[in-house]
Structure formats: C-alpha cells, structure tokens
Motif scaffolding. Sequence first.
Motif, PDB file in Angstrom:
ATOM      1  N   MET A 184       0.808  -1.224   0.000  1.00  5.16           N
ATOM      2  CA  MET A 184       0.000   0.000   0.000  1.00  5.16           C
ATOM      3  C   MET A 184       0.843   1.277   0.000  1.00  5.16           C
ATOM      4  O   MET A 184       0.465   2.289   0.598  1.00  5.16           O
ATOM      5  CB  MET A 184      -0.953  -0.005   1.202  1.00  5.16           C
ATOM      6  CG  MET A 184      -1.950  -1.161   1.231  1.00  5.16           C
ATOM      7  SD  MET A 184      -2.862  -1.374  -0.301  1.00  5.16           S
ATOM      8  CE  MET A 184      -3.686   0.188  -0.408  1.00  5.16           C
ATOM      9  N   GLN A 185       1.975   1.243  -0.703  1.00  4.91           N
ATOM     10  CA  GLN A 185       2.812   2.457  -0.764  1.00  4.91           C
ATOM     11  C   GLN A 185       2.047   3.642  -1.322  1.00  4.91           C
ATOM     12  O   GLN A 185       1.352   3.529  -2.327  1.00  4.91           O
ATOM     13  CB  GLN A 185       4.041   2.233  -1.668  1.00  4.91           C
ATOM     14  CG  GLN A 185       5.186   1.541  -0.999  1.00  4.91           C
ATOM     15  CD  GLN A 185       5.222   0.080  -1.363  1.00  4.91           C
ATOM     16  OE1 GLN A 185       4.217  -0.475  -1.825  1.00  4.91           O
ATOM     17  NE2 GLN A 185       6.341  -0.565  -1.150  1.00  4.91           N
ATOM     18  N   ASN A 186       2.234   4.759  -0.686  1.00  2.00           N
ATOM     19  CA  ASN A 186       1.652   6.019  -1.132  1.00  2.00           C
ATOM     20  C   ASN A 186       2.245   6.383  -2.510  1.00  2.00           C
ATOM     21  O   ASN A 186       3.449   6.577  -2.625  1.00  2.00           O
ATOM     22  CB  ASN A 186       2.014   7.067  -0.064  1.00  2.00           C
ATOM     23  CG  ASN A 186       1.632   8.472  -0.454  1.00  2.00           C
ATOM     24  OD1 ASN A 186       1.154   8.720  -1.549  1.00  2.00           O
ATOM     25  ND2 ASN A 186       1.871   9.392   0.459  1.00  2.00           N
ATOM     26  N   THR A 235       6.175   7.260  -4.517  1.00  3.68           N
ATOM     27  CA  THR A 235       6.876   6.366  -5.450  1.00  3.68           C
ATOM     28  C   THR A 235       6.847   6.827  -6.902  1.00  3.68           C
ATOM     29  O   THR A 235       7.817   6.603  -7.627  1.00  3.68           O
ATOM     30  CB  THR A 235       6.266   4.944  -5.377  1.00  3.68           C
ATOM     31  OG1 THR A 235       4.862   5.037  -5.648  1.00  3.68           O
ATOM     32  CG2 THR A 235       6.486   4.320  -4.026  1.00  3.68           C
ATOM     33  N   VAL A 236       5.767   7.473  -7.331  1.00 10.77           N
ATOM     34  CA  VAL A 236       5.676   7.855  -8.749  1.00 10.77           C
ATOM     35  C   VAL A 236       6.792   8.841  -9.141  1.00 10.77           C
ATOM     36  O   VAL A 236       7.475   8.630 -10.153  1.00 10.77           O
ATOM     37  CB  VAL A 236       4.270   8.407  -9.098  1.00 10.77           C
ATOM     38  CG1 VAL A 236       4.255   9.007 -10.502  1.00 10.77           C
ATOM     39  CG2 VAL A 236       3.228   7.303  -8.985  1.00 10.77           C
ATOM     40  N   PRO A 237       7.054   9.897  -8.344  1.00 12.38           N
ATOM     41  CA  PRO A 237       8.137  10.808  -8.730  1.00 12.38           C
ATOM     42  C   PRO A 237       9.508  10.130  -8.749  1.00 12.38           C
ATOM     43  O   PRO A 237      10.429  10.617  -9.385  1.00 12.38           O
ATOM     44  CB  PRO A 237       8.099  11.897  -7.638  1.00 12.38           C
ATOM     45  CG  PRO A 237       6.766  11.780  -7.000  1.00 12.38           C
ATOM     46  CD  PRO A 237       6.375  10.345  -7.108  1.00 12.38           C
ATOM     47  N   ALA A 238       9.631   9.002  -8.040  1.00  6.04           N
ATOM     48  CA  ALA A 238      10.916   8.303  -8.001  1.00  6.04           C
ATOM     49  C   ALA A 238      11.026   7.244  -9.095  1.00  6.04           C
ATOM     50  O   ALA A 238      11.988   6.471  -9.126  1.00  6.04           O
ATOM     51  CB  ALA A 238      11.100   7.663  -6.625  1.00  6.04           C
ATOM     52  N   MET A 264      -7.846   0.336  -3.806  1.00  4.07           N
ATOM     53  CA  MET A 264      -7.889   1.593  -3.042  1.00  4.07           C
ATOM     54  C   MET A 264      -6.548   2.280  -3.263  1.00  4.07           C
ATOM     55  O   MET A 264      -5.592   1.644  -3.697  1.00  4.07           O
ATOM     56  CB  MET A 264      -8.125   1.302  -1.546  1.00  4.07           C
ATOM     57  CG  MET A 264      -6.965   0.602  -0.877  1.00  4.07           C
ATOM     58  SD  MET A 264      -7.434  -0.164   0.685  1.00  4.07           S
ATOM     59  CE  MET A 264      -7.777  -1.842   0.171  1.00  4.07           C
ATOM     60  N   PRO A 265      -6.460   3.579  -2.956  1.00  2.00           N
ATOM     61  CA  PRO A 265      -5.170   4.246  -3.147  1.00  2.00           C
ATOM     62  C   PRO A 265      -4.182   3.839  -2.054  1.00  2.00           C
ATOM     63  O   PRO A 265      -4.593   3.517  -0.938  1.00  2.00           O
ATOM     64  CB  PRO A 265      -5.531   5.736  -3.015  1.00  2.00           C
ATOM     65  CG  PRO A 265      -6.755   5.771  -2.178  1.00  2.00           C
ATOM     66  CD  PRO A 265      -7.504   4.504  -2.471  1.00  2.00           C
ATOM     67  N   GLY A 266      -2.894   3.871  -2.388  1.00  2.00           N
ATOM     68  CA  GLY A 266      -1.872   3.607  -1.372  1.00  2.00           C
ATOM     69  C   GLY A 266      -1.796   4.773  -0.404  1.00  2.00           C
ATOM     70  O   GLY A 266      -1.903   5.921  -0.815  1.00  2.00           O
ATOM     71  N   PHE A 267      -1.627   4.467   0.885  1.00  2.00           N
ATOM     72  CA  PHE A 267      -1.580   5.557   1.864  1.00  2.00           C
ATOM     73  C   PHE A 267      -0.496   5.362   2.911  1.00  2.00           C
ATOM     74  O   PHE A 267      -0.433   6.108   3.887  1.00  2.00           O
ATOM     75  CB  PHE A 267      -2.949   5.723   2.538  1.00  2.00           C
ATOM     76  CG  PHE A 267      -3.476   4.461   3.187  1.00  2.00           C
ATOM     77  CD1 PHE A 267      -3.183   4.187   4.509  1.00  2.00           C
ATOM     78  CD2 PHE A 267      -4.255   3.560   2.469  1.00  2.00           C
ATOM     79  CE1 PHE A 267      -3.655   3.032   5.120  1.00  2.00           C
ATOM     80  CE2 PHE A 267      -4.743   2.396   3.064  1.00  2.00           C
ATOM     81  CZ  PHE A 267      -4.441   2.126   4.393  1.00  2.00           C
ATOM     82  N   ALA A 268       0.363   4.357   2.712  1.00  2.00           N
ATOM     83  CA  ALA A 268       1.356   4.058   3.747  1.00  2.00           C
ATOM     84  C   ALA A 268       2.719   4.628   3.387  1.00  2.00           C
ATOM     85  O   ALA A 268       3.075   4.706   2.213  1.00  2.00           O
ATOM     86  CB  ALA A 268       1.465   2.550   3.932  1.00  2.00           C
TER      87      ALA A 268
END
Lengths: 106, 512
Positions: free
Chosen positions: B374-376, B380-383, B420-424
């Motif tokens: 559940m990574q936010n 992660t996307v900018p990386a 669901m969206p990642g939130f962790a």
Amino acid sequence: MDLENQRRIKELAEKYGAENVVVILGGSEAEAAGLAAETVTAGDPTFAGPLAGVSLGLAVYHIFELKDQIDEALWDEHISMMEMVLDVDEIISEVSSIREQYSQYK
Amino acid sequence: MNFPVIKATAYALVHAPNILLEHGTTQSMELAKNPESEYLKKLPSHLRSYEEVVAYPPNQTYIGAIRPDDLAKMPQPWYENRVEKASRFAKYGEIMPEDEFYALMKIVDAFDLVRLEKSFVQEVKAKLVQHPLFDENDLARLGEGVDLAEIEKVVNAHTAEALRLGDRLVGSVSQAHDSDLALTSHIMYENLAAKASATLVLRHLIKNSGIDPLEIDYIVECSEEAAGDMNQRGGGNFAKAIGEMCGLKNATGSDVRSFCAGPAHAMVYAAALVKAGVYKNVVVVAGGATAKLGMNGRDHVNKGMPVLEDVLGAFAVLVTENDGVNPIIRTDVVGRHKIGSGASPQAVMSALVTDPLDRAGISIKDIDRYAPEMQNPEITVPAGAGNVPEANYKMIAALGVKRGDLERNEINNFVAEHGMPGFAPTQGHIPSGVPFIGPGREMILEGSIKNFMIVGKGSLFLARLTNLFDGVTFLVEKNPGLQAQVADSSVSADEVRRLIAEAMRELAKSLA
C-alpha cells in the motif's frame, strides 16, 4: 539501475566481450526501462554506479520486444499477464530509441 | 471450522525529519561520500513541519481518521491539500512529534545508552505529561538529564550518535560495546528507534482493544532491524523487549523477518498459534525503520516537492480466539510464494492470489478488497517506481482475465471496485498489506464489505543469499457467528464418518 546489477553487467562484459553480451530488461515502466538501457549502453546517467562514465554500448532489448523469439507456452505462463497490464508500446519505443542511439552491437 | 479473529488494530507514525537527515541511508551514504553535495544543501528546505505531516491526508488515513475510499476522492497532490483541523490522535493511534519520540527512546532504553540534555528533559516532560499512554513510571525513566558538554563529548568522540532538533543538540545514543560491530551507536540508534515506535503502537493497541495486558500470551515482532551481538547478529529479541515496556508480563515472543513480507508471515504465525490452541491472545507488532527515511529524497528534491518519507511507521494487531463477532482469519485460505514458484510477476501473483482462492473454490471477483503493497503513490511515482498498489490491482485483474473470471475491458472497473489508493509510508514492511487490516476490519463489522485479502511481498534477493522473491497472503472474512461455525463443523464431521464408512465397505469388498 541497481548498483550491484551495474557491477555484474560490467564484469560480464569484461569477461566475455561486449559484443557477446545481450541485456534483456524487464522493467515495468518506460522511463525506468529507458534509464536501464542507457546505463548499459551510454553509461550510468545518474553517475552513481560502476557504469558512470563507462559506455559499454551493449545490445539491449526489453523482453516485450522479443515475443516472437520465445516459446508461446512460456510466454503465456510468465509474461502474458504483465503484457495486459503495462504500456507495452511506450516501453518498446523508449528502449528501442535508446538502443538506436547508443548500442554498438544490435 | 473455528477460526481466529482480528480483535483490534493500532497504527502510529513518528515525524522524524532530523533522524532522516543523518540516519536515512540515502542521506548517510551521501554524507560519507559527498558531504558538500547539492542534494544535502537543498534537502533541509524540502522538509515538512510537524503540522504539515499531521495534516497530510495519507497520514490521517494511516491512523484511522480517513477511510482509504475517502482518500481516493481527495484532490491531489495530497501534500498541497491538507486535512482541515487534522488531529494528532485518531482511532487507531497517533502521529508523534520528534522531540517526544527522543524522550520515548530514552524511556525504552534499558542500558543507559541514551543521554538527554537537562533543559530538553524538562521541556519534553511537560509535553509527555499530557500523553494518555505514558505514566509517572515512564516519566521517571527520563531522569534529570545530563549537561550538554557530556553529550558533545561522546558525539565528538564518535562513540555516540546525535539526537538533534534542527541545529540544537538535545541528546545522544551511545555504542553498546567498543569493538562489536553489531552494537555500534548507529545500530543501537536504529534498534532503539524500532523498539520505541513499536512500544508506542503496542500501547495504542492495548488501549484500542481494552485487553488486560496480562492476558496476552505471545508477541510476534516483525519490524526490519536485527538485534544481536557479534556472535549472533540477528539473535533477537525485539518482541520481549517491546512487551516488557507495555506490561505484558505473561507473554513471551519472537521476531519474524522476511523483508517486506515479514508482517504477512507474522500474521499467519499468530493466526496459526491461536487456531492450534497454543495461545489464546497473540499480538503482532512492528516498529519503524530509520534507514528508509528519505529513501527517494533525491527525486523529491529534484522535482521540487517536499520530502515525503519523513515518518517512521508502526502497527500492531491483536489476534485472539473466536469471539463470534470480529472478522475471522481464514487459515485455510493462505497463499505462499513457494521456492519453486518462479520469479516472474505472473508466477508470483498466481502463487499468492489465485492458487489459494482456487483451492478454496473462490473467484477473484468474490474478494471485495485486496490490500497489496500500500505504498503512497505520491512518494513512489516521482521516483520512477510507479503506482505500486494500482500496478498490483491491474496484475490481479489481468490474472482474472486469463482465467476467464472477467473480461479484458473490465480491468479498470475491477481496479476501482476491488482496490484503493496507497496511503502508507515507504517503510518497507509497513506498507505490505497490513495497513488495511484496521479499516478492512471495520468495514466488515459495519457490513460494507464481506472479506479482504492481505498480500505481503518481499524482495529476498536484497540479502544476496538467494535470488528468490517472497510473499504470503491470507483471507479475512466476516464472522458467521459461533453457532453457524459449530453447525458447519458438525456437518463436516458427519461427512467424514460417512466417507470412512464407505472406504471401509470398499476395503471389505476388496478383501472378500
């Protein structure tokens, strides 16, 4: 690209000759796959790893570019799911454009 | 069958910008190699204040103030759309500020390794007095503090790591041995941070569940660090050290590791121990990982955004005997990535998701929610690592297409309905499926979903011992009530008797 992988690829190219090494990528995203392709051809663009400033010019392909070379049943078992999920065209376009620019062995 | 239940959950975050600067490995490696780097110069101006971290929507989701489904409706970037009137405390736990966390590191320090400066002790004591989960005994453990000169001396001699708040030196963590590389000040710092954050979340779990700590029999600890000495580097045992700080006098415990898959393994251990009747009440707990703070900081700074990996994460779950109410852990629907499963994403997802469902005769669509890593995505996307939960949902959907459970044009709907969206925070073990146990449990109890699957995955190749991947899954389901389950088991017992009788008749025939 992972620094340890850079080191291993550099060693393999030195041991067997750059002309005898083909790198097959499995990256799930075009930008990341492109960076990996650039790393093993022009050199590490982040200047962080063993391939910083080292232009191996290796032949590099993404696994999606090699579909016709792979047994159909194996492809179905291992790759077909990701083929449905990822942006295959974008990945192929990115990796092939890096190859055209920097690979010395195609 | 009589299954164990998820009785309660707790989640906590610790705001750790100064720990990030010196102990996140991205920063510590840069400090060692290139201390004058542009990145290190720019980094401080990209750090968030405590108030920003508390008001960050994914953090509020993690501690239970917002449901993941509601987070999905909030405008992005979330870091520019703060939660109005956000509170430090929510129903699962809290977001602790860094100064109080330093005090907590001192409170849980059993070997006099942590020194705090006198005036800082006074300031932070005044704050901790207000905290509902710390009492006089805890505050007494803070002591009176020491002179700043004493702290400067050990930090300058490189026998201790500094505890800073901006430019102010407020404390230190000493090495625990002068030559043992498993007990250096750096390792003691990491381990005490893991112990302290786990202690915080375990205290929240006790409060949330209302259980008498003396009734807890066993602790399965699953954070990321290794505690030991040079003769046994990963000897252990965080579990008992943490339990001791929370008054679990009747418990013992042990540590489980499998990179990010550790918590999923730990949950299966806990469920199995309860199911087998070995223990009645088992706690699964993990503290945070200092090494991962600011891991993708370089990309965040380059993209002109705040460095979002500025919190330590912790969680705890109480698994108990069936109470007829709380959601059950289906110990008969457990997926595992086998040694022979293969490493392609398809092989991994088949082993983890479809194999256990097939064995139980359940369709992919029958699972209301999946909780993979559940990574936010904002981290992660900018990386360049993509939207991890979304990628997992697409993979599960694509597997469903291959099996004929759904049509190809249903993939996006499947992702929206079952995901669901990642939130962790990207603390490795923390995002790995377990953040949804809290909201998922509540959603089952209120009847908005009937079940969910936790998908934990881990990259074992990072330890350079094997190229293998790892993963474990388990299914959590609405409790049918004790009577229904007893009825079920009596039917199956009759069925077993019938089958045995039939087999005996066959045998008799063949002998005749």
